[in-house]
Design a protein around this motif. Structure first.
Motif, PDB file in Angstrom:
ATOM      1  N   THR A  55       0.856  -1.186   0.000  1.00  0.00           N
ATOM      2  CA  THR A  55       0.000   0.000   0.000  1.00  0.00           C
ATOM      3  C   THR A  55       0.890   1.233   0.000  1.00  0.00           C
ATOM      4  O   THR A  55       1.784   1.372   0.828  1.00  0.00           O
ATOM      5  CB  THR A  55      -0.928   0.017   1.225  1.00  0.00           C
ATOM      6  N   LYS A 268      -2.861  -2.296  -3.245  1.00  0.00           N
ATOM      7  CA  LYS A 268      -4.240  -1.982  -2.860  1.00  0.00           C
ATOM      8  C   LYS A 268      -4.249  -0.762  -1.941  1.00  0.00           C
ATOM      9  O   LYS A 268      -3.229  -0.398  -1.355  1.00  0.00           O
ATOM     10  CB  LYS A 268      -4.884  -3.169  -2.129  1.00  0.00           C
ATOM     11  N   GLN A 272      -9.131  -1.359   0.896  1.00  0.00           N
ATOM     12  CA  GLN A 272      -9.238  -2.664   0.242  1.00  0.00           C
ATOM     13  C   GLN A 272      -8.628  -3.764   1.096  1.00  0.00           C
ATOM     14  O   GLN A 272      -9.078  -4.910   1.056  1.00  0.00           O
ATOM     15  CB  GLN A 272      -8.559  -2.614  -1.129  1.00  0.00           C
TER      16      GLN A 272
END
Length: 627
Positions: A55, A268, A272
């Motif tokens: 991320t 993501k 998510q």
């Protein structure tokens, strides 16, 4: 904490909280279907089948993050943007339109407090306002807000509970994943799902010491066992000098490399990864109502936290080097604050009540005016700089006072504000330096003009009520401490300190040339401080001063009314010119109702020279004999 950058008439936050590093983690999960690798990183065949999620997170809503967002869009990647709502739409930060564009491209907007304080240093109510109201502000702009990041990664169990109660599904920490920079014994990735979703682990923030190899290793070291890697970015700029910056070239290289990782590594957003429902909005407690008396918290700077005055923070903008320190040169109490500015090019620096949502900053009422005060010593000019808090909770530059002159001994700066604008809910103010120099400040105050401070208790009978009556203590410029120039009309008045004193070593000389109308005189300062002599309505007073003059002179009198405004009162009879020191005296009429102080001085109303010294003002009851 961030404090002000000025662009034309707008100013926004810049800088750091004393003793804390400005940090933040960025978490982005990228799912990639490409198998290419570079830089000698572990080959795909050696990777485990366990999924790795990356991320990319971006903290503080810096405008140059739009550059990174464009790279993500071009690669089909997404990120999470932790956004202090109080920064949005200010110069140097993203706008709501920028954020709408991010969401349209699949990115996440997440919470990061309203004004980015260290939450471990504020009250529970202030922390709740910062966390909950940030989510409310962002949601009111149309964004779905489910995740949060702690400013400076400063958190504890109580804050985790507040974050949860404000409706967030997760909160990110910082520095709990191994890198070559820190935490050598830490895990290589956070687990999915995290053991504690309200303190998710992440590497230390990315700064200008990180290389492409460092960014790549944060991913490849996690890939054999899998897990979640959150990377935090602040600035993506080719020109920024902020240590928390990497160049667009480096970011593009890393994002392109990340896009080409095997399918077991994905990118993501935090939402998510964490999932969960969107919880109802919760507002923090309202700010404390405006109180009475001095509205400044910790006004004498005596209460220290981590070596700095509680409820105060450093502020500034532009190109200069500002150093703040607590010193023992206090006006009252034990400590004062010293600011030293060097390397000045532009901007300013100042100490301010913390720009928060009401825990420290003085609460104020729209439409009201306020009298500000602070005692200072300075090697150069200074002035009050003012900010107000909006209904959103953000802070906006408001206005500045006239300059106050350099002073080698403590002087009181006072100024009355304009009416506070509609929608404002708080004020922060401080004396600034806007050149190289040293400024020492202490004993701040802020009073609502409609609710002035109570008068001090009356002094003993027979007390001289004039402060610095013999003019021996130097003040700002050519004036003794607690004294100022007064006058009106068309004439040229020059004031100077001379050694031809009646007693002591100093007296004040006034020379008028080019006289056409009006007068000039030396007066106790016309302000709300303790310098002008306090007085009681209905009483009469004996005024005295020693003088020499080449022309006739007379006493001119003013009083401060109940609103704090100074009003012309009356004048005494003419007094003759004299070549040797002579005592002038006058007994006043009864002081008008509502009056709280008197200012008086001998005036010149023609071309000539007047020297004065040894002023006195006594209540007529108990006044000593003349002479």
């Amino acid at each position: 904490m961030k404090l002000f950058n000025r662009t034309d008439q707008h100013r926004t936050f810049r800088g750091t909280i004393r003793g804390k590093r400005l940090t933040w983690l960025s978490t982005v999960v990228v799912v990639l279907a490409f198998a290419g690798v570079t830089s000698g990183i572990t080959a795909p065949a050696a990777l485990a089948a366990n999924p790795t999620v990356v991320t990319l997170t971006f903290d503080d809503a810096n405008a140059d993050q739009v550059t990174a967002a464009q790279t993500l869009q071009s690669l089909g990647l997404v990120g999470t943007f932790y956004t202090p709502s109080g920064f949005v739409n200010n110069p140097g930060y993203m706008t709501v339109a920028d954020m709408q564009g991010l969401v349209a491209n699949g990115n996440e907007i997440a919470g990061h407090t309203v004004t980015h304080p260290d939450l471990t240093t504020v009250t529970s109510d202030e922390a709740t306002r910062q966390i909950c109201n940030d989510r409310v502000n962002l949601s009111n702009w149309g964004f779905t807000i489910t995740d949060f990041a702690y400013p400076f990664a400063a958190e504890n169990a109580s804050l985790e509970t507040i974050v949860k109660n404000c409706g967030f599904n997760s909160a990110r920490g910082l520095g709990d994943i191994k890198t070559r920079f820190s935490c050598a014994g830490c895990p290589l990735a956070e687990t999915i799902p995290p053991a504690n979703p309200y303190n998710t682990a992440a590497p230390d923030e990315v700064d200008n010491t990180w290389t492409l190899a460092d960014l790549q290793k944060s991913v490849t070291q996690a890939e054999p066992a899998g897990g979640w890697v959150q990377l935090t970015f602040h600035h993506i700029s080719s020109t920024s000098k902020d240590p928390l910056n990497i160049t667009p070239t480096l970011f593009n290289q890393f994002a392109t490399w990340l896009k080409a990782r095997p399918a077991t590594t994905s990118v993501k957003t935090v939402a998510q990864v964490i999932g969960g429902t969107v919880k109802p909005l919760v507002s923090g407690p309202p700010a404390p109502p405006q109180g009475t008396g001095n509205l400044v918290k910790n006004p004498s700077l005596e209460t220290l936290v981590n070596g700095a005055p509680q409820c105060w923070a450093a502020g500034g903008y532009g190109t200069n080097t500002a150093n703040f320190s607590v010193v023992r040169q206090a006006h009252t109490g034990k400590v004062a604050e010293q600011l030293v500015v060097s390397g000045y090019v532009d901007g300013d620096a100042k100490l301010l009540p913390t720009l928060d949502l009401g825990g420290c900053s003085p609460t104020a009422t729209p439409g009201h005016t306020y009298t500000l005060g602070a005692w200072y010593k300075s090697t150069t000019n200074t002035q009050f700089e003012l900010y107000y808090r909006t209904g959103l909770g953000s802070w906006t530059y408001w206005t500045s006072s006239p300059w106050f002159a350099a002073a080698t001994t403590y002087q009181k700066a006072t100024w009355t504000t304009p009416a506070l604008p509609a929608g404002a809910s708080g004020i922060s103010f401080g004396l600034n330096l806007f050149s190289n120099g040293t400024l020492t400040t202490d004993d701040y105050e802020m009073f609502d003009v409609g609710n002035p401070p109570p008068p001090p208790p009356p002094p003993p009978a027979g007390s001289n009520l004039v402060q610095n009556p013999s003019l021996e203590t130097a003040g700002a410029g050519a004036f003794p401490q607690c004294w100022q120039a007064g006058g009106y009309g068309t004439n040229t008045a020059v004031f100077s300190t001379v050694a031809t004193a009646h007693t002591g070593t100093k007296a004040e000389k006034l020379t008028i040339t080019g006289y056409s109308s009006g007068d000039a005189k030396l007066l106790p300062t016309l302000d709300t401080s303790t310098c002008p002599p306090a007085a009681v309505a209905g009483h009469t007073y004996s005024l005295r001063a020693w003088y020499t003059s080449t022309a006739v002179t007379q006493f001119a009198l003013y009083y401060r009314d109940a609103s704090g405004t100074w009003v012309y009162w009356t004048s005494g009879p003419w007094l003759p010119a004299t070549g040797t020191y002579t005592q002038a005296s006058l007994t006043t009429p009864a002081l008008p109702a509502g009056a709280t102080a008197i200012s008086f001085g001998l005036s010149l109303f023609n071309n000539g020279t007047l020297i004065t010294d040894d002023y006195a003002m006594y209540d007529s009851v108990g006044a000593p004999p003349l002479g």
